[in-house]
Structure formats: C-alpha cells, structure tokens
Write a protein that holds these residues in place. Structure first.
Motif, PDB file in Angstrom:
ATOM      1  N   ILE A  84      -3.200   5.194  -1.272  1.00 18.52           N
ATOM      2  CA  ILE A  84      -4.144   5.777  -0.327  1.00 18.52           C
ATOM      3  C   ILE A  84      -3.768   7.245  -0.137  1.00 18.52           C
ATOM      4  O   ILE A  84      -2.711   7.564   0.381  1.00 18.52           O
ATOM      5  CB  ILE A  84      -4.098   5.039   1.029  1.00 18.52           C
ATOM      6  CG1 ILE A  84      -4.286   3.530   0.833  1.00 18.52           C
ATOM      7  CG2 ILE A  84      -5.125   5.617   1.987  1.00 18.52           C
ATOM      8  CD1 ILE A  84      -5.534   3.146   0.090  1.00 18.52           C
ATOM      9  N   ARG A  85      -4.673   8.125  -0.530  1.00 22.29           N
ATOM     10  CA  ARG A  85      -4.392   9.562  -0.453  1.00 22.29           C
ATOM     11  C   ARG A  85      -5.038  10.232   0.758  1.00 22.29           C
ATOM     12  O   ARG A  85      -4.637  11.310   1.148  1.00 22.29           O
ATOM     13  CB  ARG A  85      -4.852  10.230  -1.744  1.00 22.29           C
ATOM     14  CG  ARG A  85      -4.019   9.810  -2.949  1.00 22.29           C
ATOM     15  CD  ARG A  85      -4.629  10.391  -4.229  1.00 22.29           C
ATOM     16  NE  ARG A  85      -3.874  10.062  -5.401  1.00 22.29           N
ATOM     17  CZ  ARG A  85      -4.061   8.968  -6.143  1.00 22.29           C
ATOM     18  NH1 ARG A  85      -4.985   8.092  -5.786  1.00 22.29           N
ATOM     19  NH2 ARG A  85      -3.348   8.747  -7.219  1.00 22.29           N
ATOM     20  N   GLU A  86      -6.040   9.576   1.331  1.00 23.44           N
ATOM     21  CA  GLU A  86      -6.755  10.141   2.473  1.00 23.44           C
ATOM     22  C   GLU A  86      -6.606   9.215   3.678  1.00 23.44           C
ATOM     23  O   GLU A  86      -6.804   8.001   3.551  1.00 23.44           O
ATOM     24  CB  GLU A  86      -8.240  10.327   2.141  1.00 23.44           C
ATOM     25  CG  GLU A  86      -8.506  11.255   0.964  1.00 23.44           C
ATOM     26  CD  GLU A  86      -8.048  12.676   1.227  1.00 23.44           C
ATOM     27  OE1 GLU A  86      -8.120  13.115   2.405  1.00 23.44           O
ATOM     28  OE2 GLU A  86      -7.629  13.350   0.270  1.00 23.44           O
ATOM     29  N   ALA A 105      -7.386   2.376   6.911  1.00 22.44           N
ATOM     30  CA  ALA A 105      -7.885   1.228   7.676  1.00 22.44           C
ATOM     31  C   ALA A 105      -8.753   0.293   6.830  1.00 22.44           C
ATOM     32  O   ALA A 105      -8.537  -0.925   6.840  1.00 22.44           O
ATOM     33  CB  ALA A 105      -8.637   1.698   8.920  1.00 22.44           C
ATOM     34  N   PRO A 106      -9.729   0.808   6.065  1.00 19.08           N
ATOM     35  CA  PRO A 106     -10.530  -0.114   5.245  1.00 19.08           C
ATOM     36  C   PRO A 106      -9.701  -0.843   4.187  1.00 19.08           C
ATOM     37  O   PRO A 106      -9.947  -2.012   3.903  1.00 19.08           O
ATOM     38  CB  PRO A 106     -11.585   0.773   4.584  1.00 19.08           C
ATOM     39  CG  PRO A 106     -11.485   2.101   5.190  1.00 19.08           C
ATOM     40  CD  PRO A 106     -10.240   2.172   5.999  1.00 19.08           C
ATOM     41  N   THR A 107      -8.724  -0.158   3.624  1.00 17.11           N
ATOM     42  CA  THR A 107      -7.873  -0.797   2.617  1.00 17.11           C
ATOM     43  C   THR A 107      -7.026  -1.891   3.250  1.00 17.11           C
ATOM     44  O   THR A 107      -6.900  -2.987   2.694  1.00 17.11           O
ATOM     45  CB  THR A 107      -6.980   0.245   1.917  1.00 17.11           C
ATOM     46  OG1 THR A 107      -7.813   1.239   1.314  1.00 17.11           O
ATOM     47  CG2 THR A 107      -6.106  -0.408   0.857  1.00 17.11           C
ATOM     48  N   VAL A 167       0.861  -1.175   0.000  1.00 21.66           N
ATOM     49  CA  VAL A 167       0.000   0.000   0.000  1.00 21.66           C
ATOM     50  C   VAL A 167       0.898   1.225   0.000  1.00 21.66           C
ATOM     51  O   VAL A 167       1.865   1.293   0.759  1.00 21.66           O
ATOM     52  CB  VAL A 167      -0.911   0.029   1.254  1.00 21.66           C
ATOM     53  CG1 VAL A 167      -1.676   1.329   1.333  1.00 21.66           C
ATOM     54  CG2 VAL A 167      -1.856  -1.140   1.263  1.00 21.66           C
ATOM     55  N   SER A 168       0.596   2.185  -0.857  1.00 18.91           N
ATOM     56  CA  SER A 168       1.315   3.454  -0.862  1.00 18.91           C
ATOM     57  C   SER A 168       0.517   4.455  -0.041  1.00 18.91           C
ATOM     58  O   SER A 168      -0.684   4.635  -0.262  1.00 18.91           O
ATOM     59  CB  SER A 168       1.474   3.967  -2.297  1.00 18.91           C
ATOM     60  OG  SER A 168       2.170   3.030  -3.083  1.00 18.91           O
ATOM     61  N   TYR A 169       1.192   5.120   0.901  1.00 15.69           N
ATOM     62  CA  TYR A 169       0.502   6.042   1.801  1.00 15.69           C
ATOM     63  C   TYR A 169       1.469   7.143   2.234  1.00 15.69           C
ATOM     64  O   TYR A 169       2.625   6.873   2.532  1.00 15.69           O
ATOM     65  CB  TYR A 169      -0.019   5.272   3.020  1.00 15.69           C
ATOM     66  CG  TYR A 169      -0.740   6.114   4.034  1.00 15.69           C
ATOM     67  CD1 TYR A 169      -1.941   6.736   3.719  1.00 15.69           C
ATOM     68  CD2 TYR A 169      -0.227   6.281   5.310  1.00 15.69           C
ATOM     69  CE1 TYR A 169      -2.613   7.508   4.656  1.00 15.69           C
ATOM     70  CE2 TYR A 169      -0.894   7.046   6.255  1.00 15.69           C
ATOM     71  CZ  TYR A 169      -2.090   7.662   5.920  1.00 15.69           C
ATOM     72  OH  TYR A 169      -2.745   8.426   6.840  1.00 15.69           O
ATOM     73  N   ARG A 170       0.976   8.374   2.277  1.00 17.02           N
ATOM     74  CA  ARG A 170       1.775   9.543   2.654  1.00 17.02           C
ATOM     75  C   ARG A 170       3.076   9.583   1.858  1.00 17.02           C
ATOM     76  O   ARG A 170       4.172   9.712   2.393  1.00 17.02           O
ATOM     77  CB  ARG A 170       2.040   9.562   4.162  1.00 17.02           C
ATOM     78  CG  ARG A 170       0.761   9.729   4.976  1.00 17.02           C
ATOM     79  CD  ARG A 170       1.016   9.777   6.438  1.00 17.02           C
ATOM     80  NE  ARG A 170       1.789  10.984   6.750  1.00 17.02           N
ATOM     81  CZ  ARG A 170       2.299  11.258   7.937  1.00 17.02           C
ATOM     82  NH1 ARG A 170       2.112  10.427   8.937  1.00 17.02           N
ATOM     83  NH2 ARG A 170       2.979  12.351   8.141  1.00 17.02           N
TER      84      ARG A 170
END
Length: 171
Positions: free
Chosen positions: A79-81, A86-88, A54-57
């Motif tokens: 994930i941008r928000e 959590a759901p992802t 997962v890509s985040y921040r």
C-alpha cells in the motif's frame, strides 16, 4: 522514550501499544492482519502462520525492496497511498482476498522443509558480529542432528535461486 511514544500513539487513536513481546507467534495468532514496513522475518513468520500481511509506509532500502518482492509474489499487497489502507484491510479481513492470502501463506511453508540462513554481516552490524553468528553454528548443527533434520546445499532441497550453488543449512 518508549512510554512517551506509547502515549503519543494512544492519543492518535492506537488502542493497543505493545513493547517487546516474548511470544510473537501467540501475538500473531490473536491478530487478523499484519501491517509491516520492512518485510523481514516478521513477515515470514506471519505468512507461515497464514496471517495476511500488508506492506505500508515501508522504510527505504530493504523495506521497499522486500515490499516489492512480496507484492510481486502475490503474498502481501504494498500500500503506497494512505487512502488505500482501509479498503485493503477490509478486503483482507472480510473478503476472498484475505482467504486467498491465508492459503498462499500456509502453502508457502507446506513443503515440510525449511532453511536456516545465518546472517549477520550487513553494513549495520556491529564490528565482528559475524563471530557471534559463527559461534552459534555448532548449536544449530546439534539441534538439527537431534531432530534428524538433513543438512545440505539448497539445490538438494529443490530450491532454485541464484544462491542454490552455495551451502546452506536446510531442514
């Protein structure tokens, strides 16, 4: 500074804080999902092992570019928000999307070959660091020869990219 950061993370609820590790494949094997912010080699290692990513921040520049490419390829959601993380993660841990990501990651590297790309020439590299990379080349070639790996241009290995006309060391 590292200890202060670890304490701060623990205070924020992060139970396990790891510093430098010598066995990244072992650490990844113990994980169920990799949350990353730059999309580099760590992401490729995870995908090769079937670990969902997962890509985040994501960091500006290459981090966001890599996140977009991984997302577009269907290999790692970006994930941008914060409320979508959590759901992802739940879906990747327990749902069909996680199984599909693990299968896609393993299929990405199932062709029986690989590519070694020596790179140390970007704007953040130390001056003349390319010399160290170049000095590693004889050892890389010796290792390939010892394993019986074929060395040649990417186009001879069925790789179609804008760089396929250049020579890379493929195994």
């Amino acid at each position: 500074m590292r200890h202060a950061l670890a304490e701060r993370l623990r205070a924020d609820g992060v139970a396990h804080v790891h510093g430098w590790v010598d066995d990244m494949p072992g650490l990844m094997h113990a994980c169920h999902v990799l949350v990353q912010n730059a999309g580099g080699l760590t992401s490729l290692e995870a995908l090769a092992g079937g670990l969902p990513v997962v890509s985040y921040r994501c960091i500006p520049g290459h981090g966001r570019t890599n996140a977009a490419a991984l997302d577009e390829a269907g290999l790692a959601p970006w994930i941008r928000e914060p409320d979508q993380l959590a759901p992802t993660l739940t879906e990747l841990l327990h749902g069909p999307r996680g199984r599909a990501r693990r299968e896609a990651g393993l299929a990405l590297h199932a062709s029986g070959g690989g590519t070694i790309l020596l790179h140390d020439s970007d704007c953040t590299s130390a001056p003349d660091s390319w010399r160290v990379t170049l000095a590693a080349l004889p050892g890389v070639l010796d290792t390939c020869e010892a394993h019986g790996w074929q060395i040649g241009p990417l186009r001879e290995h069925g790789v179609q990219t804008r760089w396929a006309k250049t020579t890379r060391f493929s195994v």
